[in-house]
Design a protein around this motif. Structure first.
Motif, PDB file in Angstrom:
ATOM      1  N   ALA A   1      11.105   1.390  15.998  1.00 37.35           N
ATOM      2  CA  ALA A   1      10.450   1.789  17.238  1.00 37.35           C
ATOM      3  C   ALA A   1      10.016   3.247  17.193  1.00 37.35           C
ATOM      4  N   GLU A   2      10.738   4.077  16.416  1.00 39.90           N
ATOM      5  CA  GLU A   2      10.398   5.500  16.346  1.00 39.90           C
ATOM      6  C   GLU A   2       9.330   5.795  15.309  1.00 39.90           C
ATOM      7  N   ARG A   3       9.324   5.062  14.198  1.00 37.51           N
ATOM      8  CA  ARG A   3       8.378   5.373  13.125  1.00 37.51           C
ATOM      9  C   ARG A   3       8.015   4.093  12.364  1.00 37.51           C
ATOM     10  N   CYS A   4       6.722   3.946  12.103  1.00 40.13           N
ATOM     11  CA  CYS A   4       6.240   2.758  11.368  1.00 40.13           C
ATOM     12  C   CYS A   4       5.157   3.206  10.395  1.00 40.13           C
ATOM     13  N   THR A   5       5.258   2.739   9.159  1.00 38.74           N
ATOM     14  CA  THR A   5       4.297   3.100   8.111  1.00 38.74           C
ATOM     15  C   THR A   5       3.830   1.832   7.408  1.00 38.74           C
ATOM     16  N   ALA A   6       2.525   1.653   7.321  1.00 35.26           N
ATOM     17  CA  ALA A   6       1.924   0.537   6.582  1.00 35.26           C
ATOM     18  C   ALA A   6       1.324   1.074   5.295  1.00 35.26           C
ATOM     19  N   ALA A   7       1.519   0.358   4.216  1.00 36.73           N
ATOM     20  CA  ALA A   7       1.016   0.776   2.906  1.00 36.73           C
ATOM     21  C   ALA A   7       0.031  -0.255   2.382  1.00 36.73           C
ATOM     22  N   LEU A   8      -1.067   0.226   1.803  1.00 36.12           N
ATOM     23  CA  LEU A   8      -2.058  -0.609   1.133  1.00 36.12           C
ATOM     24  C   LEU A   8      -2.056  -0.247  -0.341  1.00 36.12           C
ATOM     25  N   LEU A   9      -1.674  -1.199  -1.167  1.00 36.62           N
ATOM     26  CA  LEU A   9      -1.632  -1.006  -2.615  1.00 36.62           C
ATOM     27  C   LEU A   9      -2.690  -1.909  -3.240  1.00 36.62           C
ATOM     28  N   LEU A  10      -3.611  -1.321  -3.993  1.00 35.04           N
ATOM     29  CA  LEU A  10      -4.691  -2.080  -4.627  1.00 35.04           C
ATOM     30  C   LEU A  10      -4.487  -2.067  -6.129  1.00 35.04           C
ATOM     31  N   GLU A  11      -4.288  -3.256  -6.689  1.00 35.25           N
ATOM     32  CA  GLU A  11      -4.193  -3.411  -8.142  1.00 35.25           C
ATOM     33  C   GLU A  11      -5.558  -3.826  -8.666  1.00 35.25           C
ATOM     34  N   VAL A  12      -6.185  -2.956  -9.446  1.00 30.69           N
ATOM     35  CA  VAL A  12      -7.526  -3.209  -9.961  1.00 30.69           C
ATOM     36  C   VAL A  12      -7.427  -3.824 -11.346  1.00 30.69           C
ATOM     37  N   ASP A  13      -8.173  -4.884 -11.546  1.00 33.07           N
ATOM     38  CA  ASP A  13      -8.245  -5.522 -12.859  1.00 33.07           C
ATOM     39  C   ASP A  13      -9.303  -4.796 -13.683  1.00 33.07           C
ATOM     40  N   PRO A  14      -8.927  -4.035 -14.710  1.00 36.23           N
ATOM     41  CA  PRO A  14      -9.922  -3.265 -15.466  1.00 36.23           C
ATOM     42  C   PRO A  14     -10.924  -4.145 -16.202  1.00 36.23           C
TER      43      PRO A  14
END
Length: 666
Positions: free
Chosen positions: A48-61
């Protein structure tokens, strides 16, 4: 490639509301597929005090290299380092911007059905990008993000190697943004400014990028002090597009300053002054008629068979309802011209995913063409020799079997209205034939009946009261729900009921065959007796998923044989004659057995095939499914008739493959 979005909250307004605004549950880790890799969304912290969303992108070379071939693609500054080794999988760039539109699409649009008022409010946001390529250094980062309402813009240069500080800093920075902003505004700024700082894009910048820039920059780009730099870099320094975007942004700025709509400011040109009507070419009218028919059919996945130089494919791409378009042509040269016309190498990524050009001959079946909503044969059939036309018919209507098929072809009767066309000449040098309206209608109705379609006819172009329209179009619509012939429901599946009351199986012998009680419609088993002047019955033969009846009739000893065939969605026998095949002499066919009665094969609609002569006794006939079947005269033995069952010849019955050398020619 990593990005985090965090916020703080109170017990009354918990920070976990971020999950509602992003449409991603804080208690789940979710995965999304993108064009160049896989995106993961998860929450390192959620309270309720702190929320963090993460976006991780794995790129196929590998996918990045394959999709990046061609001018204007894969234009990252460090892509030349090595083909598969560069900074693209790790540094935030246009790849991350595209992933955001896939993962956070609703949040970018500011939409939240559960908490709409929360989506319109500002939030205390903290955004971190660990590796951001910045051509212009930390100074440019502050110039770009500073005027956008962020209270803290922290950009720290990443050294090339911490062990060797004398090497200096790289062009990458660690970015931290903090401030009170709407979530949608923050995401839109990142969507535009990440590729601007990188000064590169992984895809070709098409004209529709101007619209994307103006949508994402609404509310902040028109008054930004670095507007020209942002516009130029976002559009990959394409001067024409940059000028167009700048002019439209200036109109937006003027409209906002006067509290007016943009349309009311840009009113210097009166569009009603140009009222001259120009005639629409016949090719344009034909494409318009095809598009109208496809929309009426509700088609979204369309085959353009014989696409030529891609005019129809180009028209289909302009309508977003057509989600998949496949152009097929036998000519590689035509496909090359089509690719150049469509500008496939410069087309936007999403648009390019809707279209495919393939080489293929329409007279051959292709499994990859099955399952589409509609197929278009626009001015195609007249380019085939008539003997090859049945192969095309089966490849399209029998094998691919789209729900709707559109066929257009010239009306030869209208040729007299072309003043520059000499009498007796075709409209195109490669036309092998041109049909009258009656000929085209007869062909279309025959194809529809054979393959389970209903057909309607549409006039294209001015309809002359005497000679009709210049182009005629047939609209075929599949009548069977599962794409199979009605024979499955009427002939094959109804083998037990269609011939109720027919003669039951009788024993085989040299004498007369006894008649049994009415059976269940199964074909009687008996050996065919010899007869030099008899007539031989051949049962139905299943061709593909079509039930086609074949009847071979031998007359006298000349082996004058006629084959009648006909597709039967409704179980009826065909009536299209094939050429007679004369033989030298001798009996028409040799029976498979020496003695015993032959069984007539009655078709499901009451039409009868003829029986071979037996050794003795009068011939008897058994009723078919929906009517009494007349019997043909036979030899001296009784020959009870049996109905068609599953389309296979009964045991002991002579088929076309079992005939003598003379009969096999038929």
């Amino acid at each position: 490639m990593f990005l985090t979005i965090g916020t703080t909250g109170t017990p009354e307004r918990p920070a976990t509301d971020l999950g509602y605004l992003l449409h991603k549950h804080p208690g789940k880790a979710q995965t999304f597929s993108t064009s160049h890799g896989t995106a993961h969304v998860f929450y390192p912290e959620a309270s309720a005090e702190r929320c963090t969303a993460a976006l991780l992108l794995e790129v196929d070379p590998v996918a990045l290299v394959r999709r990046g071939k061609g001018k204007g693609r894969g234009g990252a500054p460090d892509a030349a380092l090595a083909q598969y080794v560069n900074d693209r999988p790790y540094a935030a760039s246009s790849l991350l911007s595209v992933a955001m539109t896939t993962v956070f699409k609703s949040a970018l649009n500011g939409a939240c059905r559960v908490m709409p008022e929360r989506a319109r409010e500002t939030l205390p946001l903290r955004i971190e990008v660990p590796a951001l390529p910045a051509r212009g250094g930390t100074e440019l980062v502050h110039k770009i993000f500073g005027p956008l309402g962020w209270t803290r813009v922290d950009a720290v240069a990443v050294p090339l190697d911490e062990r060797f500080p004398e090497w200096g800093d790289s062009r990458y920075v660690r970015l931290v943004l903090e401030g009170e902003l709407r979530l949608a505004d923050a995401l839109r700024q990142l969507y535009v400014l990440l590729p601007v700082l990188d000064d590169a894009k992984h895809y070709w910048v098409a004209p529709d990028e101007v619209d994307k820039l103006l949508r994402a920059g609404e509310g902040w780009l028109a008054d930004h002090p670095e507007q020209k730099l942002i516009t130029s870099r976002y559009l990959s320094r394409r001067w024409g597009l940059t000028r167009q975007a700048t002019e439209r942004l200036e109109l937006v700025r003027l409209a906002e300053s006067d509290d007016l709509e943009v349309e009311s400011v840009d009113n210097a040109v009166d569009e009603t002054t140009d009222t001259e009507e120009r005639p629409v070419p016949l090719a344009g009218q034909r494409r318009a008629a095809v598009l109208e028919a496809l929309r009426a059919a509700g088609a979204s996945r369309v085959l353009d068979l014989g696409c030529g130089q891609g005019q129809l494919v180009q028209a289909l791409l302009e309508d977003v309802r057509f989600t998949e378009i496949v152009g097929v042509d036998v000519s590689m040269r035509a496909l090359t011209v089509a690719a150049r016309r469509l500008k496939l190498d410069r087309m936007g990524e999403r648009q390019a995913g809707r279209v495919t050009l393939r080489q293929g001959a329409l007279t051959y079946t292709d499994k990859q063409l099955k399952g589409y909503d509609a197929a278009v044969l626009s001015e195609v059939i007249e380019h085939l020799d008539l003997p090859r036309l049945p192969a095309l018919e089966y490849a399209v209507f029998g094998s691919a079997r789209p729900r709707t098929v559109l066929v257009t072809t010239p009306n030869v009767e209208y040729n007299v209205r072309w003043e520059t066309l000499p009498a007796g000449h075709a409209r195109h040098g490669d036309h092998r034939f041109e049909w009258t309206r009656a000929e085209f209608r007869a062909w279309a109705e025959r194809v529809a009946a054979r393959h389970g379609y209903a057909v309607e006819f549409v006039s294209v172009g001015p309809d002359d009261p005497e000679v009709g329209p210049p182009t005629q179009m047939a609209v075929f619509t599949m009548t069977a729900a599962d794409g199979k012939t009605a024979a499955r429901g009427k002939t094959a599946a109804g083998a037990k009921t269609a011939a109720a009351g027919s003669t039951a199986d009788g024993p085989t012998g040299n004498g007369p065959t006894g008649n049994g009680p009415p059976g269940n419609g199964s074909t009687g088993n008996g050996s065919t007796g010899n007869g030099s002047t008899g007539k031989e019955a051949v049962g139905d033969k299943a061709v593909g998923d079509k039930a086609v009846g074949y009847v071979a009739v031998g007359i006298g000893s000349t082996d004058d044989t006629t084959i009648r065939n006909g597709p039967a969605d409704d179980g009826s026998a065909g009536n299209e004659p094939a050429p007679h095949t004369p033989a030298d002499s001798g009996p028409a066919h040799k029976a498979a057995a020496d003695s015993g009665p032959a069984h007539n094969n009655a078709l499901a609609n009451g039409e009868q095939t003829r029986s071979a002569p037996a050794d003795g006794g009068p011939a008897r006939s058994a009723p078919a499914g929906d009517g009494q079947t007349p019997h043909a005269p036979a030899g001296d033995g009784p020959a009870p008739n049996g109905p068609v069952g599953d389309g296979r010849p009964a045991a002991g019955r002579t088929t076309a493959r079992e005939t003598t050398k003379e009969g096999r020619a038929a």
